[in-house]
Design a protein around this motif. Sequence first.
Motif, PDB file in Angstrom:
ATOM      1  N   PHE A 227       0.793  -1.071   0.066  1.00  0.00           N
ATOM      2  CA  PHE A 227      -0.020   0.135  -0.005  1.00  0.00           C
ATOM      3  C   PHE A 227       0.899   1.267  -0.115  1.00  0.00           C
ATOM      4  N   ARG A 228       0.468   2.098  -0.848  1.00  0.00           N
ATOM      5  CA  ARG A 228       1.663   3.500  -0.973  1.00  0.00           C
ATOM      6  C   ARG A 228       0.255   4.614  -0.892  1.00  0.00           C
ATOM      7  N   ALA A 229       0.475   5.494   0.077  1.00  0.00           N
ATOM      8  CA  ALA A 229      -0.266   6.750  -0.007  1.00  0.00           C
ATOM      9  C   ALA A 229       0.250   7.815  -0.839  1.00  0.00           C
ATOM     10  N   GLU A 230       0.963   7.693  -1.851  1.00  0.00           N
ATOM     11  CA  GLU A 230       1.454   8.617  -2.774  1.00  0.00           C
ATOM     12  C   GLU A 230       0.307   9.040  -3.543  1.00  0.00           C
ATOM     13  N   ASN A 231       0.542  10.404  -3.740  1.00  0.00           N
ATOM     14  CA  ASN A 231      -0.480  11.408  -4.435  1.00  0.00           C
ATOM     15  C   ASN A 231      -0.217  11.277  -5.965  1.00  0.00           C
ATOM     16  N   SER A 235      -1.184   6.914 -14.727  1.00  0.00           N
ATOM     17  CA  SER A 235      -1.856   5.481 -15.238  1.00  0.00           C
ATOM     18  C   SER A 235      -1.261   4.178 -14.889  1.00  0.00           C
ATOM     19  N   ARG A 236       0.030   4.599 -13.983  1.00  0.00           N
ATOM     20  CA  ARG A 236       0.774   3.448 -13.571  1.00  0.00           C
ATOM     21  C   ARG A 236       1.071   3.457 -11.990  1.00  0.00           C
ATOM     22  N   HIS A 237       0.296   4.294 -11.275  1.00  0.00           N
ATOM     23  CA  HIS A 237       0.221   4.242  -9.844  1.00  0.00           C
ATOM     24  C   HIS A 237      -1.183   3.915  -9.282  1.00  0.00           C
ATOM     25  N   VAL A 238      -1.312   3.094  -8.499  1.00  0.00           N
ATOM     26  CA  VAL A 238      -2.330   2.905  -7.678  1.00  0.00           C
ATOM     27  C   VAL A 238      -2.028   2.738  -6.303  1.00  0.00           C
ATOM     28  N   SER A 239      -2.980   2.908  -5.224  1.00  0.00           N
ATOM     29  CA  SER A 239      -2.615   2.792  -3.877  1.00  0.00           C
ATOM     30  C   SER A 239      -2.339   1.626  -2.882  1.00  0.00           C
ATOM     31  N   GLU A 240      -3.208   0.407  -3.645  1.00  0.00           N
ATOM     32  CA  GLU A 240      -2.932  -0.841  -3.314  1.00  0.00           C
ATOM     33  C   GLU A 240      -2.485  -1.547  -4.532  1.00  0.00           C
ATOM     34  N   PHE A 241      -1.343  -2.437  -4.587  1.00  0.00           N
ATOM     35  CA  PHE A 241      -1.043  -3.095  -5.718  1.00  0.00           C
ATOM     36  C   PHE A 241      -0.039  -4.473  -5.093  1.00  0.00           C
ATOM     37  N   TRP A 242      -0.049  -5.161  -6.079  1.00  0.00           N
ATOM     38  CA  TRP A 242       0.567  -6.492  -5.583  1.00  0.00           C
ATOM     39  C   TRP A 242       2.228  -6.449  -5.909  1.00  0.00           C
ATOM     40  N   GLN A 243       3.157  -7.027  -4.947  1.00  0.00           N
ATOM     41  CA  GLN A 243       4.292  -7.323  -5.387  1.00  0.00           C
ATOM     42  C   GLN A 243       4.564  -8.643  -5.096  1.00  0.00           C
ATOM     43  N   CYS A 244       5.642  -9.262  -5.840  1.00  0.00           N
ATOM     44  CA  CYS A 244       6.397 -10.475  -5.661  1.00  0.00           C
ATOM     45  C   CYS A 244       7.798 -10.153  -5.350  1.00  0.00           C
ATOM     46  N   GLY A 383      10.033   0.204 -19.636  1.00  0.00           N
ATOM     47  CA  GLY A 383      11.297   0.586 -19.105  1.00  0.00           C
ATOM     48  C   GLY A 383      11.462  -0.402 -17.645  1.00  0.00           C
ATOM     49  N   GLU A 384      11.490   0.308 -16.574  1.00  0.00           N
ATOM     50  CA  GLU A 384      11.912  -0.586 -15.411  1.00  0.00           C
ATOM     51  C   GLU A 384      10.705  -1.549 -15.037  1.00  0.00           C
ATOM     52  N   ILE A 385      11.095  -2.712 -14.880  1.00  0.00           N
ATOM     53  CA  ILE A 385      10.001  -3.667 -14.358  1.00  0.00           C
ATOM     54  C   ILE A 385      10.390  -4.446 -13.154  1.00  0.00           C
ATOM     55  N   ASP A 434       1.366  -5.874 -10.934  1.00  0.00           N
ATOM     56  CA  ASP A 434       0.361  -5.155 -11.734  1.00  0.00           C
ATOM     57  C   ASP A 434       1.106  -4.461 -12.963  1.00  0.00           C
ATOM     58  N   ARG A 435       2.034  -4.375 -12.878  1.00  0.00           N
ATOM     59  CA  ARG A 435       2.747  -3.530 -13.962  1.00  0.00           C
ATOM     60  C   ARG A 435       3.276  -4.472 -14.927  1.00  0.00           C
ATOM     61  N   TYR A 436       3.504  -5.871 -14.613  1.00  0.00           N
ATOM     62  CA  TYR A 436       3.773  -6.996 -15.502  1.00  0.00           C
ATOM     63  C   TYR A 436       2.517  -7.253 -16.107  1.00  0.00           C
TER      64      TYR A 436
HETATM   65  P1  ATP Z   1       7.860   4.460  -9.626  1.00  0.00           P
HETATM   66  O1  ATP Z   1       9.043   5.307 -10.114  1.00  0.00           O
HETATM   67  O2  ATP Z   1       7.143   3.841 -10.912  1.00  0.00           O
HETATM   68  O3  ATP Z   1       6.796   5.357  -8.645  1.00  0.00           O
HETATM   69  P2  ATP Z   1       9.372   3.212  -7.662  1.00  0.00           P
HETATM   70  O4  ATP Z   1      10.586   3.606  -8.148  1.00  0.00           O
HETATM   71  O5  ATP Z   1       8.625   4.358  -6.546  1.00  0.00           O
HETATM   72  O6  ATP Z   1       8.090   3.293  -8.917  1.00  0.00           O
HETATM   73  P3  ATP Z   1       9.814   1.062  -6.162  1.00  0.00           P
HETATM   74  O7  ATP Z   1       9.643   1.509  -4.714  1.00  0.00           O
HETATM   75  O8  ATP Z   1      11.149   0.672  -6.734  1.00  0.00           O
HETATM   76  O9  ATP Z   1       8.937   1.792  -7.186  1.00  0.00           O
HETATM   77  O10 ATP Z   1       8.715  -0.337  -6.147  1.00  0.00           O
HETATM   78  C1  ATP Z   1       9.218  -1.431  -6.767  1.00  0.00           C
HETATM   79  C2  ATP Z   1       7.882  -1.846  -8.124  1.00  0.00           C
HETATM   80  O11 ATP Z   1       6.637  -1.557  -7.470  1.00  0.00           O
HETATM   81  C3  ATP Z   1       8.206  -0.679  -9.214  1.00  0.00           C
HETATM   82  O12 ATP Z   1       9.218  -1.160 -10.071  1.00  0.00           O
HETATM   83  C4  ATP Z   1       6.886  -0.622  -9.674  1.00  0.00           C
HETATM   84  O13 ATP Z   1       6.711  -1.777 -10.699  1.00  0.00           O
HETATM   85  C5  ATP Z   1       5.983  -1.015  -8.559  1.00  0.00           C
HETATM   86  N1  ATP Z   1       5.274   0.146  -7.979  1.00  0.00           N
HETATM   87  C6  ATP Z   1       5.755   1.243  -7.261  1.00  0.00           C
HETATM   88  N2  ATP Z   1       4.543   1.984  -7.117  1.00  0.00           N
HETATM   89  C7  ATP Z   1       3.650   1.570  -7.433  1.00  0.00           C
HETATM   90  C8  ATP Z   1       2.197   1.945  -7.554  1.00  0.00           C
HETATM   91  N3  ATP Z   1       1.974   3.120  -6.786  1.00  0.00           N
HETATM   92  N4  ATP Z   1       1.350   1.312  -8.276  1.00  0.00           N
HETATM   93  C9  ATP Z   1       1.635   0.227  -8.840  1.00  0.00           C
HETATM   94  N5  ATP Z   1       2.865  -0.291  -8.881  1.00  0.00           N
HETATM   95  C10 ATP Z   1       3.932   0.366  -8.244  1.00  0.00           C
END
Ligand code: ATP
Length: 460
Positions: A227-231, A235-244, A383-385, A434-436
């Motif tokens: 979970f991230r509360a970044e504002n 189209s690439r950011h959400v507040s709840e996403f999945w990480q492996c 770009g970065e994945i 989610d990005r993948y």
């Molecule tokens: P970005 O520069 O895109 O905001 P970040 O450098 O903050 O990403 P990391 O902290 O390295 O991202 O997080 C690891 C991975 O999680 C990122 O490579 C990205 O794929 C994904 N990620 C990060 N923030 C988000 C978000 N708000 N929503 C969805 N995926 C995210």
Amino acid sequence: MKHTDIKIIYQNCTSFFEKFVVVCGWVKTSRDSKNVGFVEINDGTYIKNLQVVIDKESFPELKTSLVFPVGTGVMVSGKLVKSEKNICELLLEKYSILGESPSDYPLQKKRHTLEFLRTMPHLRVRANTLAYVQKVRSALAYSSHLYFQSNGYTYVHTPLITGSDAEGAGEVFRVTTLPWDAKAKSEKEFFEKDFFGKPAFLTVSGQLEGETAAMALGKIYTFGPVFRAENSNTSRHVSEFWQCEPEVAFAELSDIIEIIEEYIKFITNYVLKNCSEEIDFFTKFFEPGLREKLELVANSKFVVIEYTEAIEMLKKAKDVNFVYEPKWGDELQSEHERYITEKIFKKPVFVINYPKESKAFYMKQNADGKTVAATDLLVPGVGEIVGCSERETDYKKLVEAMKARGMNPELYKQYLDLRKYGSVPHSGFGIGFDRYVMYCTGMTNIRDVLLYPRAPKELQ
Ligand code: ATP
């Protein structure tokens, strides 16, 4: 309800010919001609619909377009026969309406815009595009588990509630059961009365706890929501996403790079093989060249270059005007990352050894005193994945790195203990799942790869 999945029928079409089956599903299309009605139904198990043929003489009450409107839940039975297209179709013998769908059902048309569908998260997964995205998502999740489980990793569940907010640099959601008390004299006094007796947050990453587990289990992976509360309203950011987030003991940077390459190829190949029809659909309707792009990832040898080399290459690039000038010491911008992977190498690239100031405190400091053993995997089209590093194992260096970033080492006593008791080289990486999924489906908005996206001012 005893019935046969449409997928099973398609997988064994010839053996089903002339057999009697019961099938359930929702009506996708309904066509009427003078004597015959054609209704296509889908039960969600397969990308293709099953056509039901209705002899209107046998069912005088059935004016198909009225009785089977789009969206209706039905159970049908009858004999499966070979259609003109050489696939199965069902000759209706009996039916029952499980759930009616009145004419205000919003998904009447075959194709709707993704923007329109976003207004109804509870219904949009019934649209083909969104359903196929979920299929690919599921295949990527399953193949991730398959890869790690068959390579000796333990799946660990790291906590979602954490007591540390520093790793999230303030972009964390607070967890509290208290209403705000304006009379509290201090934050400390306020939170002492709270559920945990101290501030609590939703986690931004399972990595630190994952490292704890790797120091006992050797090879672990986490797979869950963060979970991230970044504002960031992108189209690439959400507040709840999945990480492996895998973490591997006795692995240095070069070892983890091999693991990432093998893992990415494995899941990409899995999707190409097991979601082939979905990939064809996305290639046709959303991203021409998607299949080739994924095949390139699955089959090419990934390149490894130094960050310093990458900056030199970018500086020499003559065919492009970057918005941000490439400069040693700065983070690579998305435009730089894409240029490296799409224009210079035309395949996936690991950029290694980044300037230490641009990366997190826990990354292993290289002997040059300037860089850390970190890598980002860059892929064409995005770009970065993946972000990755070997972790710093030296207690003193870790404390120094924390202090240099204004962090309080006292709050990381447990993490530092890992460097005190049997500290061994270890490395890990994180893939924004989610990005993948976006990468594999050609979706350009992350909201379309999540069932219920959560973002600033968006909580449907
Ligand atoms: P970005 O520069 O895109 O905001 P970040 O450098 O903050 O990403 P990391 O902290 O390295 O991202 O997080 C690891 C991975 O999680 C990122 O490579 C990205 O794929 C994904 N990620 C990060 N923030 C988000 C978000 N708000 N929503 C969805 N995926 C995210």
